[in-house]
Design an enzyme around this catalytic site. Structure first.
Site, PDB file in Angstrom:
ATOM      1  N   LEU A 260       0.826  -1.210   0.000  1.00  0.00           N
ATOM      2  CA  LEU A 260       0.000   0.000   0.000  1.00  0.00           C
ATOM      3  C   LEU A 260       0.865   1.267   0.000  1.00  0.00           C
ATOM      4  CD1 LEU A 260      -3.097   0.759   0.218  1.00  0.00           C
ATOM      5  CD2 LEU A 260      -2.580   1.323   2.587  1.00  0.00           C
TER       6      LEU A 260
ATOM      7  N   LYS B 217      -8.915  -1.136   5.947  1.00  0.00           N
ATOM      8  CA  LYS B 217      -9.752  -2.313   5.956  1.00  0.00           C
ATOM      9  C   LYS B 217      -8.875  -3.558   5.842  1.00  0.00           C
ATOM     10  CE  LYS B 217     -11.687  -3.855   2.239  1.00  0.00           C
ATOM     11  NZ  LYS B 217     -11.187  -4.533   1.025  1.00  0.00           N
TER      12      LYS B 217
ATOM     13  N   GLU C  32     -14.948  -6.245 -11.675  1.00  0.00           N
ATOM     14  CA  GLU C  32     -13.510  -6.158 -11.914  1.00  0.00           C
ATOM     15  C   GLU C  32     -13.079  -7.259 -12.866  1.00  0.00           C
ATOM     16  OE1 GLU C  32     -11.013  -4.699  -8.316  1.00  0.00           O
ATOM     17  OE2 GLU C  32     -12.371  -6.227  -7.575  1.00  0.00           O
TER      18      GLU C  32
ATOM     19  N   HIS D 116     -17.257  -0.740   0.618  1.00  0.00           N
ATOM     20  CA  HIS D 116     -17.354   0.156  -0.543  1.00  0.00           C
ATOM     21  C   HIS D 116     -18.795   0.278  -1.076  1.00  0.00           C
ATOM     22  CE1 HIS D 116     -13.146  -0.255  -0.165  1.00  0.00           C
ATOM     23  NE2 HIS D 116     -12.974  -1.291  -0.939  1.00  0.00           N
TER      24      HIS D 116
ATOM     25  N   LYS E 263     -13.606  -3.823 -15.856  1.00  0.00           N
ATOM     26  CA  LYS E 263     -13.708  -3.021 -14.633  1.00  0.00           C
ATOM     27  C   LYS E 263     -14.762  -1.958 -14.852  1.00  0.00           C
ATOM     28  CE  LYS E 263     -11.016  -0.529 -11.203  1.00  0.00           C
ATOM     29  NZ  LYS E 263     -11.371  -1.367 -10.077  1.00  0.00           N
TER      30      LYS E 263
END
Ligand code: BG6
Length: 495
Positions: free
Chosen positions: A30, A157, A225, A249, A354
Protein backbone atom coordinates in the site's frame (compact mmCIF):
# COMPACT_ATOMS: atom_id res chain seq x y z
CA UNK A 1 -1.07 25.41 -8.39
CA UNK A 2 -3.00 24.70 -11.54
CA UNK A 3 -3.92 27.54 -13.88
CA UNK A 4 -6.43 25.57 -15.88
CA UNK A 5 -9.71 27.53 -15.53
CA UNK A 6 -11.66 24.29 -15.93
CA UNK A 7 -10.12 23.08 -12.68
CA UNK A 8 -10.84 26.19 -10.67
CA UNK A 9 -13.58 24.50 -8.62
CA UNK A 10 -11.21 21.75 -7.52
CA UNK A 11 -8.99 23.82 -5.27
CA UNK A 12 -8.47 22.62 -1.74
CA UNK A 13 -8.39 25.36 0.83
CA UNK A 14 -7.27 23.39 3.84
CA UNK A 15 -4.41 24.39 6.10
CA UNK A 16 -2.20 21.50 7.12
CA UNK A 17 0.44 22.83 9.55
CA UNK A 18 3.33 20.59 10.55
CA UNK A 19 2.81 16.90 11.26
CA UNK A 20 4.38 13.44 11.48
CA UNK A 21 2.73 10.60 9.60
CA UNK A 22 3.77 7.23 11.00
CA UNK A 23 3.14 4.30 8.67
CA UNK A 24 3.00 0.92 10.43
CA UNK A 25 3.77 -1.86 7.98
CA UNK A 26 5.51 0.63 5.70
CA UNK A 27 7.33 -2.10 3.76
CA UNK A 28 4.00 -3.36 2.33
CA UNK A 29 2.37 -2.81 -1.00
CA UNK A 30 0.00 0.00 0.00
CA UNK A 31 2.89 2.38 0.78
CA UNK A 32 4.40 1.85 -2.65
CA UNK A 33 1.19 1.90 -4.68
CA UNK A 34 -0.87 4.53 -2.87
CA UNK A 35 0.52 6.29 0.19
CA UNK A 36 3.89 7.62 -1.00
CA UNK A 37 2.53 8.70 -4.42
CA UNK A 38 -0.41 10.46 -2.72
CA UNK A 39 1.85 12.22 -0.20
CA UNK A 40 4.26 13.22 -2.93
CA UNK A 41 1.40 14.68 -4.97
CA UNK A 42 0.29 16.71 -1.95
CA UNK A 43 3.86 17.89 -1.55
CA UNK A 44 4.39 19.00 -5.15
CA UNK A 45 1.04 20.75 -5.12
CA UNK A 46 2.25 22.70 -2.09
CA UNK A 47 -0.47 21.36 0.22
CA UNK A 48 1.94 19.88 2.75
CA UNK A 49 5.27 21.44 3.66
CA UNK A 50 6.41 20.77 7.20
CA UNK A 51 6.23 17.04 7.79
CA UNK A 52 8.00 13.79 8.61
CA UNK A 53 6.99 10.42 7.24
CA UNK A 54 8.12 7.78 9.70
CA UNK A 55 8.09 4.17 8.52
CA UNK A 56 7.67 1.56 11.25
CA UNK A 57 8.10 -2.12 10.39
CA UNK A 58 9.99 -5.29 11.24
CA UNK A 59 12.42 -5.25 8.34
CA UNK A 60 15.93 -4.07 9.21
CA UNK A 61 15.84 -0.99 7.01
CA UNK A 62 17.48 2.34 7.88
CA UNK A 63 16.39 5.89 6.98
CA UNK A 64 18.58 5.50 3.90
CA UNK A 65 16.94 2.23 2.78
CA UNK A 66 13.50 3.82 3.18
CA UNK A 67 14.61 6.80 1.07
CA UNK A 68 16.10 4.49 -1.59
CA UNK A 69 12.82 2.58 -1.72
CA UNK A 70 10.94 5.88 -1.85
CA UNK A 71 13.06 6.98 -4.81
CA UNK A 72 11.92 3.86 -6.69
CA UNK A 73 8.30 4.59 -5.80
CA UNK A 74 8.65 8.02 -7.40
CA UNK A 75 10.19 6.87 -10.63
CA UNK A 76 8.27 6.18 -13.79
CA UNK A 77 4.93 7.41 -15.07
CA UNK A 78 3.82 10.92 -14.34
CA UNK A 79 6.57 11.49 -11.76
CA UNK A 80 9.31 11.29 -14.41
CA UNK A 81 8.80 14.92 -15.34
CA UNK A 82 9.38 16.14 -11.77
CA UNK A 83 12.86 17.43 -10.94
CA UNK A 84 15.13 15.27 -8.81
CA UNK A 85 15.64 18.26 -6.44
CA UNK A 86 11.95 18.21 -5.67
CA UNK A 87 12.01 14.46 -5.17
CA UNK A 88 15.05 14.64 -2.90
CA UNK A 89 13.42 17.40 -0.86
CA UNK A 90 10.49 15.04 -0.28
CA UNK A 91 12.65 11.97 0.38
CA UNK A 92 14.70 13.83 3.00
CA UNK A 93 11.54 13.79 5.15
CA UNK A 94 11.48 9.99 5.31
CA UNK A 95 12.65 8.29 8.51
CA UNK A 96 12.52 4.68 9.61
CA UNK A 97 12.17 2.68 12.81
CA UNK A 98 12.96 -1.03 12.66
CA UNK A 99 10.98 -2.81 15.32
CA UNK A 100 8.45 -5.54 15.75
CA UNK A 101 4.98 -4.37 16.68
CA UNK A 102 5.09 -5.79 20.20
CA UNK A 103 8.38 -4.25 21.35
CA UNK A 104 7.97 -1.16 23.58
CA UNK A 105 11.48 -0.01 22.61
CA UNK A 106 10.33 0.82 19.08
CA UNK A 107 7.47 2.92 20.50
CA UNK A 108 9.82 4.81 22.85
CA UNK A 109 11.98 5.68 19.85
CA UNK A 110 8.86 6.81 18.02
CA UNK A 111 7.79 9.02 20.92
CA UNK A 112 11.15 10.81 20.79
CA UNK A 113 10.77 11.43 17.08
CA UNK A 114 7.29 12.90 17.20
CA UNK A 115 7.16 14.80 20.49
CA UNK A 116 7.11 18.54 20.07
CA UNK A 117 6.57 18.39 16.31
CA UNK A 118 3.13 19.57 15.09
CA UNK A 119 0.45 16.87 15.02
CA UNK A 120 0.73 13.11 14.66
CA UNK A 121 -1.06 10.56 12.51
CA UNK A 122 -0.63 6.81 12.82
CA UNK A 123 -1.51 4.85 9.71
CA UNK A 124 -2.13 1.14 10.29
CA UNK A 125 -1.24 -0.54 7.02
CA UNK A 126 -0.39 -3.96 8.45
CA UNK A 127 -2.31 -7.23 8.32
CA UNK A 128 -5.22 -6.87 10.77
CA UNK A 129 -3.69 -9.49 13.06
CA UNK A 130 -1.20 -6.81 14.17
CA UNK A 131 -3.78 -4.08 14.88
CA UNK A 132 -4.37 -5.07 18.48
CA UNK A 133 -0.68 -5.05 19.46
CA UNK A 134 -0.03 -1.72 17.73
CA UNK A 135 -3.05 0.00 19.28
CA UNK A 136 -2.19 -1.31 22.75
CA UNK A 137 1.46 -0.27 22.47
CA UNK A 138 0.55 3.19 21.19
CA UNK A 139 -1.74 3.54 24.19
CA UNK A 140 0.62 2.14 26.81
CA UNK A 141 3.66 4.07 25.62
CA UNK A 142 2.09 7.51 25.74
CA UNK A 143 1.55 7.80 22.00
CA UNK A 144 -2.25 8.14 22.06
CA UNK A 145 -1.79 11.47 23.86
CA UNK A 146 1.72 12.61 23.03
CA UNK A 147 3.10 16.09 23.38
CA UNK A 148 1.82 17.14 19.94
CA UNK A 149 -1.05 19.26 18.65
CA UNK A 150 -3.15 16.16 17.99
CA UNK A 151 -2.84 12.39 17.57
CA UNK A 152 -5.07 10.55 15.10
CA UNK A 153 -5.13 6.92 14.07
CA UNK A 154 -6.08 5.81 10.55
CA UNK A 155 -7.14 2.20 10.11
CA UNK A 156 -7.22 0.32 6.84
CA UNK A 157 -9.75 -2.31 5.96
CA UNK A 158 -10.60 -5.05 6.74
CA UNK A 159 -12.08 -3.58 9.89
CA UNK A 160 -13.17 -6.87 11.50
CA UNK A 161 -14.54 -9.87 9.65
CA UNK A 162 -18.00 -9.88 11.18
CA UNK A 163 -20.01 -7.93 13.74
CA UNK A 164 -18.32 -9.50 16.78
CA UNK A 165 -14.74 -8.87 15.58
CA UNK A 166 -15.57 -5.33 14.42
CA UNK A 167 -17.05 -4.55 17.84
CA UNK A 168 -14.04 -6.06 19.57
CA UNK A 169 -11.68 -3.91 17.52
CA UNK A 170 -13.77 -0.81 18.22
CA UNK A 171 -13.77 -1.53 21.94
CA UNK A 172 -10.03 -2.10 21.93
CA UNK A 173 -9.49 1.17 20.06
CA UNK A 174 -11.73 3.06 22.45
CA UNK A 175 -9.64 1.89 25.41
CA UNK A 176 -6.83 4.13 24.22
CA UNK A 177 -8.28 6.58 21.69
CA UNK A 178 -11.37 8.79 21.65
CA UNK A 179 -13.75 8.38 18.71
CA UNK A 180 -12.73 11.80 17.37
CA UNK A 181 -9.15 10.52 17.04
CA UNK A 182 -10.16 7.43 15.02
CA UNK A 183 -10.26 7.52 11.19
CA UNK A 184 -11.55 4.29 9.59
CA UNK A 185 -10.65 4.53 5.96
CA UNK A 186 -12.73 3.44 2.97
CA UNK A 187 -10.95 4.51 -0.18
CA UNK A 188 -14.21 4.64 -2.18
CA UNK A 189 -15.15 7.76 -0.24
CA UNK A 190 -12.01 9.46 -1.56
CA UNK A 191 -13.12 9.04 -5.17
CA UNK A 192 -14.27 12.30 -6.77
CA UNK A 193 -17.28 10.71 -8.43
CA UNK A 194 -18.43 9.21 -5.15
CA UNK A 195 -18.23 12.60 -3.46
CA UNK A 196 -20.11 14.05 -6.38
CA UNK A 197 -23.14 11.93 -5.48
CA UNK A 198 -23.92 14.39 -2.69
CA UNK A 199 -23.49 17.45 -4.88
CA UNK A 200 -25.50 15.85 -7.66
CA UNK A 201 -28.39 15.01 -5.35
CA UNK A 202 -28.45 18.02 -3.05
CA UNK A 203 -26.91 20.72 -5.22
CA UNK A 204 -29.54 20.36 -7.95
CA UNK A 205 -33.25 20.80 -7.51
CA UNK A 206 -34.57 18.66 -10.35
CA UNK A 207 -33.65 15.15 -9.18
CA UNK A 208 -34.64 15.09 -5.51
CA UNK A 209 -38.42 15.40 -6.10
CA UNK A 210 -38.18 12.23 -8.22
CA UNK A 211 -35.84 10.40 -5.86
CA UNK A 212 -38.35 8.07 -4.20
CA UNK A 213 -40.64 5.08 -4.58
CA UNK A 214 -43.27 7.05 -6.47
CA UNK A 215 -40.97 7.52 -9.43
CA UNK A 216 -38.18 4.99 -9.14
CA UNK A 217 -38.77 1.40 -10.15
CA UNK A 218 -35.45 -0.04 -8.97
CA UNK A 219 -31.77 0.75 -8.54
CA UNK A 220 -28.73 -1.26 -9.62
CA UNK A 221 -25.25 -0.97 -8.15
CA UNK A 222 -22.50 -2.73 -10.07
CA UNK A 223 -18.85 -3.00 -9.06
CA UNK A 224 -17.18 -5.40 -11.46
CA UNK A 225 -13.51 -6.16 -11.91
CA UNK A 226 -11.53 -7.99 -14.58
CA UNK A 227 -8.74 -8.91 -12.19
CA UNK A 228 -8.75 -12.17 -10.27
CA UNK A 229 -7.56 -12.82 -6.77
CA UNK A 230 -3.94 -12.34 -7.87
CA UNK A 231 -1.41 -12.71 -5.07
CA UNK A 232 -3.98 -12.06 -2.35
CA UNK A 233 -5.42 -15.58 -2.02
CA UNK A 234 -4.29 -15.80 1.57
CA UNK A 235 -6.45 -12.82 2.52
CA UNK A 236 -9.27 -13.40 0.05
CA UNK A 237 -9.86 -17.05 0.96
CA UNK A 238 -10.81 -15.96 4.48
CA UNK A 239 -12.77 -12.98 3.29
CA UNK A 240 -14.78 -13.52 0.09
CA UNK A 241 -16.26 -10.72 -1.94
CA UNK A 242 -19.22 -10.02 0.33
CA UNK A 243 -16.86 -8.92 3.09
CA UNK A 244 -14.22 -7.49 0.74
CA UNK A 245 -16.47 -5.19 -1.29
CA UNK A 246 -20.08 -5.04 -0.08
CA UNK A 247 -19.76 -4.36 3.64
CA UNK A 248 -17.61 -1.31 2.97
CA UNK A 249 -17.35 0.16 -0.54
CA UNK A 250 -20.77 -0.80 -1.91
CA UNK A 251 -22.59 0.17 1.27
CA UNK A 252 -20.92 3.57 1.04
CA UNK A 253 -22.37 3.98 -2.45
CA UNK A 254 -25.74 2.73 -1.25
CA UNK A 255 -25.95 5.11 1.68
CA UNK A 256 -24.95 8.14 -0.38
CA UNK A 257 -27.58 7.32 -2.98
CA UNK A 258 -30.34 6.64 -0.48
CA UNK A 259 -29.74 9.03 2.44
CA UNK A 260 -31.93 11.99 3.34
CA UNK A 261 -30.47 15.50 2.88
CA UNK A 262 -28.22 16.23 5.88
CA UNK A 263 -28.95 19.37 7.91
CA UNK A 264 -25.51 20.74 7.03
CA UNK A 265 -22.08 19.50 6.01
CA UNK A 266 -20.83 18.72 9.50
CA UNK A 267 -19.12 15.32 9.50
CA UNK A 268 -21.67 13.96 11.94
CA UNK A 269 -24.69 15.35 10.11
CA UNK A 270 -23.68 13.39 7.01
CA UNK A 271 -22.76 10.26 8.91
CA UNK A 272 -25.99 10.37 10.95
CA UNK A 273 -27.99 10.20 7.73
CA UNK A 274 -25.87 7.37 6.36
CA UNK A 275 -26.35 5.32 9.51
CA UNK A 276 -30.12 5.82 9.29
CA UNK A 277 -30.10 4.17 5.86
CA UNK A 278 -28.11 1.22 7.17
CA UNK A 279 -30.49 0.86 10.10
CA UNK A 280 -33.44 0.79 7.71
CA UNK A 281 -32.09 -2.08 5.62
CA UNK A 282 -34.47 -5.01 5.77
CA UNK A 283 -32.41 -7.86 7.24
CA UNK A 284 -32.04 -10.97 5.10
CA UNK A 285 -32.78 -13.91 7.40
CA UNK A 286 -31.19 -17.35 7.06
CA UNK A 287 -34.33 -18.68 5.45
CA UNK A 288 -34.25 -15.88 2.87
CA UNK A 289 -30.66 -16.16 1.63
CA UNK A 290 -31.73 -18.43 -1.25
CA UNK A 291 -34.28 -15.83 -2.33
CA UNK A 292 -32.28 -12.61 -1.96
CA UNK A 293 -28.65 -13.59 -2.52
CA UNK A 294 -26.57 -15.35 -5.20
CA UNK A 295 -22.97 -16.38 -4.66
CA UNK A 296 -20.57 -17.80 -7.21
CA UNK A 297 -16.96 -18.55 -8.11
CA UNK A 298 -15.14 -17.93 -11.37
CA UNK A 299 -14.20 -20.74 -13.75
CA UNK A 300 -11.54 -20.58 -16.42
CA UNK A 301 -12.14 -18.17 -19.26
CA UNK A 302 -10.71 -15.26 -21.23
CA UNK A 303 -10.36 -11.78 -19.77
CA UNK A 304 -9.07 -8.95 -21.94
CA UNK A 305 -7.76 -11.44 -24.48
CA UNK A 306 -5.91 -13.56 -21.94
CA UNK A 307 -6.71 -17.08 -20.83
CA UNK A 308 -7.09 -17.20 -17.07
CA UNK A 309 -7.34 -19.89 -14.40
CA UNK A 310 -10.38 -20.78 -12.38
CA UNK A 311 -10.53 -19.51 -8.80
CA UNK A 312 -9.85 -22.98 -7.38
CA UNK A 313 -6.67 -23.23 -9.49
CA UNK A 314 -5.22 -19.95 -8.21
CA UNK A 315 -2.11 -20.18 -6.08
CA UNK A 316 -2.96 -20.37 -2.39
CA UNK A 317 -6.64 -21.25 -2.95
CA UNK A 318 -8.02 -24.45 -1.45
CA UNK A 319 -9.17 -26.67 -4.35
CA UNK A 320 -12.34 -27.27 -2.32
CA UNK A 321 -12.74 -23.60 -1.48
CA UNK A 322 -16.20 -22.29 -0.64
CA UNK A 323 -15.19 -18.64 -0.90
CA UNK A 324 -17.36 -16.53 -3.21
CA UNK A 325 -15.74 -14.32 -5.85
CA UNK A 326 -19.11 -12.96 -7.00
CA UNK A 327 -22.16 -11.93 -5.09
CA UNK A 328 -25.51 -10.45 -6.08
CA UNK A 329 -28.04 -9.19 -3.56
CA UNK A 330 -31.54 -7.84 -3.61
CA UNK A 331 -31.85 -5.30 -0.85
CA UNK A 332 -34.74 -3.25 0.51
CA UNK A 333 -34.63 -0.07 2.55
CA UNK A 334 -37.66 0.09 4.79
CA UNK A 335 -38.51 3.76 5.08
CA UNK A 336 -40.99 6.20 3.55
CA UNK A 337 -38.78 7.15 0.67
CA UNK A 338 -37.72 3.69 -0.45
CA UNK A 339 -40.42 1.21 0.63
CA UNK A 340 -40.92 -1.35 -2.13
CA UNK A 341 -37.98 -0.24 -4.31
CA UNK A 342 -35.57 -3.15 -4.82
CA UNK A 343 -31.89 -2.28 -4.89
CA UNK A 344 -29.87 -4.85 -6.80
CA UNK A 345 -26.20 -5.09 -5.96
CA UNK A 346 -23.61 -7.17 -7.80
CA UNK A 347 -19.86 -7.36 -7.55
CA UNK A 348 -17.33 -9.87 -8.76
CA UNK A 349 -13.77 -10.62 -9.75
CA UNK A 350 -12.88 -11.86 -13.24
CA UNK A 351 -15.92 -10.35 -14.88
CA UNK A 352 -15.71 -8.94 -18.37
CA UNK A 353 -14.32 -5.55 -17.37
CA UNK A 354 -13.71 -3.02 -14.63
CA UNK A 355 -16.80 -0.94 -14.09
CA UNK A 356 -18.40 0.82 -11.15
CA UNK A 357 -21.76 2.41 -11.75
CA UNK A 358 -25.10 3.10 -10.13
CA UNK A 359 -28.18 3.12 -12.30
CA UNK A 360 -31.51 4.58 -11.29
CA UNK A 361 -34.36 3.02 -13.26
CA UNK A 362 -37.46 5.20 -13.34
CA UNK A 363 -40.99 3.90 -13.72
CA UNK A 364 -42.73 3.67 -17.06
CA UNK A 365 -45.12 6.49 -17.93
CA UNK A 366 -48.48 5.71 -16.31
CA UNK A 367 -50.27 5.50 -19.62
CA UNK A 368 -48.96 4.42 -22.99
CA UNK A 369 -50.23 6.62 -25.84
CA UNK A 370 -47.73 5.59 -28.50
CA UNK A 371 -48.83 2.45 -30.27
CA UNK A 372 -46.37 -0.26 -31.33
CA UNK A 373 -43.44 0.99 -29.26
CA UNK A 374 -41.49 -1.36 -27.13
CA UNK A 375 -42.57 -0.72 -23.52
CA UNK A 376 -39.04 -0.96 -22.12
CA UNK A 377 -38.01 1.95 -24.31
CA UNK A 378 -40.04 4.25 -22.15
CA UNK A 379 -38.33 3.71 -18.85
CA UNK A 380 -35.86 6.50 -18.23
CA UNK A 381 -32.55 5.56 -16.67
CA UNK A 382 -30.01 7.73 -14.95
CA UNK A 383 -26.55 6.21 -14.83
CA UNK A 384 -23.93 7.51 -12.44
CA UNK A 385 -20.56 6.35 -13.76
CA UNK A 386 -18.03 6.08 -10.95
CA UNK A 387 -15.12 4.40 -12.79
CA UNK A 388 -13.29 4.05 -15.11
CA UNK A 389 -15.39 6.61 -17.00
CA UNK A 390 -16.48 9.34 -14.65
CA UNK A 391 -19.72 11.07 -15.44
CA UNK A 392 -23.47 10.89 -15.69
CA UNK A 393 -25.74 9.64 -18.49
CA UNK A 394 -29.48 10.17 -18.71
CA UNK A 395 -31.40 7.90 -21.08
CA UNK A 396 -34.51 9.44 -22.58
CA UNK A 397 -36.77 8.48 -25.47
CA UNK A 398 -36.74 10.51 -28.67
CA UNK A 399 -38.62 10.33 -31.92
CA UNK A 400 -36.72 8.74 -34.75
CA UNK A 401 -36.79 11.30 -37.55
CA UNK A 402 -39.19 10.27 -40.30
CA UNK A 403 -42.84 10.04 -41.12
CA UNK A 404 -43.73 7.27 -38.68
CA UNK A 405 -44.08 7.76 -34.93
CA UNK A 406 -41.39 5.49 -33.64
CA UNK A 407 -38.94 6.19 -30.89
CA UNK A 408 -35.55 5.19 -29.68
CA UNK A 409 -33.53 5.60 -26.52
CA UNK A 410 -30.92 8.39 -26.68
CA UNK A 411 -28.33 9.56 -24.15
CA UNK A 412 -27.69 12.88 -22.50
CA UNK A 413 -24.09 12.68 -21.32
CA UNK A 414 -21.92 14.55 -18.89
CA UNK A 415 -18.28 13.42 -18.80
CA UNK A 416 -16.02 14.67 -16.03
CA UNK A 417 -13.00 14.73 -18.31
CA UNK A 418 -14.68 17.08 -20.80
CA UNK A 419 -16.07 19.46 -18.22
CA UNK A 420 -13.11 19.77 -15.87
CA UNK A 421 -10.01 18.52 -17.71
CA UNK A 422 -8.35 15.24 -16.84
CA UNK A 423 -6.96 15.92 -13.44
CA UNK A 424 -8.86 14.55 -10.48
CA UNK A 425 -6.92 13.86 -7.29
CA UNK A 426 -6.30 10.27 -6.26
CA UNK A 427 -8.60 8.93 -3.54
CA UNK A 428 -5.77 8.58 -1.01
CA UNK A 429 -4.61 12.13 -1.63
CA UNK A 430 -7.97 13.52 -0.59
CA UNK A 431 -8.39 11.17 2.37
CA UNK A 432 -4.91 11.77 3.76
CA UNK A 433 -5.36 15.51 3.48
CA UNK A 434 -8.67 15.27 5.34
CA UNK A 435 -7.09 13.25 8.15
CA UNK A 436 -4.22 15.76 8.40
CA UNK A 437 -6.65 18.67 8.61
CA UNK A 438 -8.95 16.80 11.02
CA UNK A 439 -12.01 16.38 8.82
CA UNK A 440 -13.54 12.91 9.35
CA UNK A 441 -16.54 13.40 6.99
CA UNK A 442 -15.19 10.86 4.52
CA UNK A 443 -14.23 8.34 7.20
CA UNK A 444 -16.48 5.69 8.68
CA UNK A 445 -17.91 6.15 12.17
CA UNK A 446 -18.14 3.36 14.73
CA UNK A 447 -21.92 2.91 14.53
CA UNK A 448 -21.77 2.99 10.73
CA UNK A 449 -19.31 0.13 10.54
CA UNK A 450 -21.12 -1.93 13.17
CA UNK A 451 -24.53 -1.46 11.54
CA UNK A 452 -23.24 -2.54 8.16
CA UNK A 453 -21.47 -5.55 9.68
CA UNK A 454 -24.66 -6.50 11.45
CA UNK A 455 -26.47 -6.75 8.09
CA UNK A 456 -23.62 -8.61 6.36
CA UNK A 457 -23.05 -11.01 9.27
CA UNK A 458 -26.66 -12.20 9.02
CA UNK A 459 -26.08 -13.12 5.38
CA UNK A 460 -22.83 -14.91 6.21
CA UNK A 461 -24.61 -16.86 8.95
CA UNK A 462 -27.48 -17.58 6.57
CA UNK A 463 -25.03 -19.03 4.07
CA UNK A 464 -23.52 -21.20 6.80
CA UNK A 465 -26.92 -22.37 8.09
CA UNK A 466 -28.73 -22.90 4.81
CA UNK A 467 -25.81 -23.62 2.49
CA UNK A 468 -27.39 -22.16 -0.68
CA UNK A 469 -25.74 -23.20 -3.98
CA UNK A 470 -22.30 -21.87 -4.88
CA UNK A 471 -22.82 -21.13 -8.57
CA UNK A 472 -20.03 -20.68 -11.07
CA UNK A 473 -19.40 -18.32 -13.99
CA UNK A 474 -16.99 -18.15 -16.85
CA UNK A 475 -14.13 -15.70 -16.37
CA UNK A 476 -14.72 -12.76 -18.69
CA UNK A 477 -18.52 -13.11 -18.52
CA UNK A 478 -21.13 -10.97 -16.77
CA UNK A 479 -21.43 -13.40 -13.85
CA UNK A 480 -23.59 -16.44 -13.18
CA UNK A 481 -26.85 -16.93 -15.10
CA UNK A 482 -28.57 -17.59 -11.80
CA UNK A 483 -28.25 -13.97 -10.72
CA UNK A 484 -30.73 -12.99 -13.45
CA UNK A 485 -33.67 -14.48 -11.63
CA UNK A 486 -33.04 -12.27 -8.57
CA UNK A 487 -34.91 -9.65 -10.58
CA UNK A 488 -38.62 -9.95 -10.95
CA UNK A 489 -38.76 -6.92 -13.24
CA UNK A 490 -36.10 -5.30 -15.33
CA UNK A 491 -32.75 -6.93 -15.94
CA UNK A 492 -29.11 -6.27 -15.15
CA UNK A 493 -27.50 -3.63 -17.27
CA UNK A 494 -25.04 -5.01 -19.82
CA UNK A 495 -21.51 -5.23 -18.51
C1 BG6 B 1 -10.17 -3.22 -2.26
C2 BG6 B 1 -10.46 -4.69 -2.33
O1 BG6 B 1 -10.68 -2.67 -1.09
O2 BG6 B 1 -10.79 -2.57 -3.38
C3 BG6 B 1 -9.95 -5.29 -3.63
O3 BG6 B 1 -9.82 -5.35 -1.24
C4 BG6 B 1 -10.51 -4.52 -4.82
O4 BG6 B 1 -10.30 -6.67 -3.73
C5 BG6 B 1 -10.30 -3.02 -4.64
O5 BG6 B 1 -9.85 -4.98 -5.99
C6 BG6 B 1 -11.05 -2.25 -5.72
O6 BG6 B 1 -10.73 -0.89 -5.62
P1 BG6 B 1 -10.85 0.08 -6.88
O7 BG6 B 1 -10.52 1.44 -6.35
O8 BG6 B 1 -9.88 -0.42 -7.89
O9 BG6 B 1 -12.26 -0.05 -7.37
Amino acid sequence: MNNNPLLSGLEFTKETGSFSLVIFGVTGDLTRRKLIPALFNLFIEGRINQFKIIGFARRTWTDETFRDEGRKMLSGGKFDSISSDKKEAFLSRLEYISSNFEDPKGYKELLNKINGFGGTLYYLSTPPTSYEAIIENLGKNGLANPDTAYARIIIEKPFGRDLATAKKLNTHLSTYFEEKQIYRIDHYLGKETVQNLLIFRFGNSIFEPLWNNKHIDHIQITVSEGIGVGTRANYFEKSGILRDMVQNHIFQLLTLIAMEPPADLNPDSIRDEKVKVLRSLKPITSKEVGQYTRRAQYNRGIVEGEEVKSYKEEEGVDPKSLTETYVALKVFIENWRWAGVPIYIRTGKRLSRKLTEISIHFKNPPHQIFPNSHPSLNANTLILHIQPEEGITFNINAKIPGLSTSMRRVNMDFAYGNAFGEQTPEAYQRLLLDAITGDPSLYTRRDEIETSWSYITRIINGWINENPPMYSYRSGSAGPEESNDLMEKGKWRRL
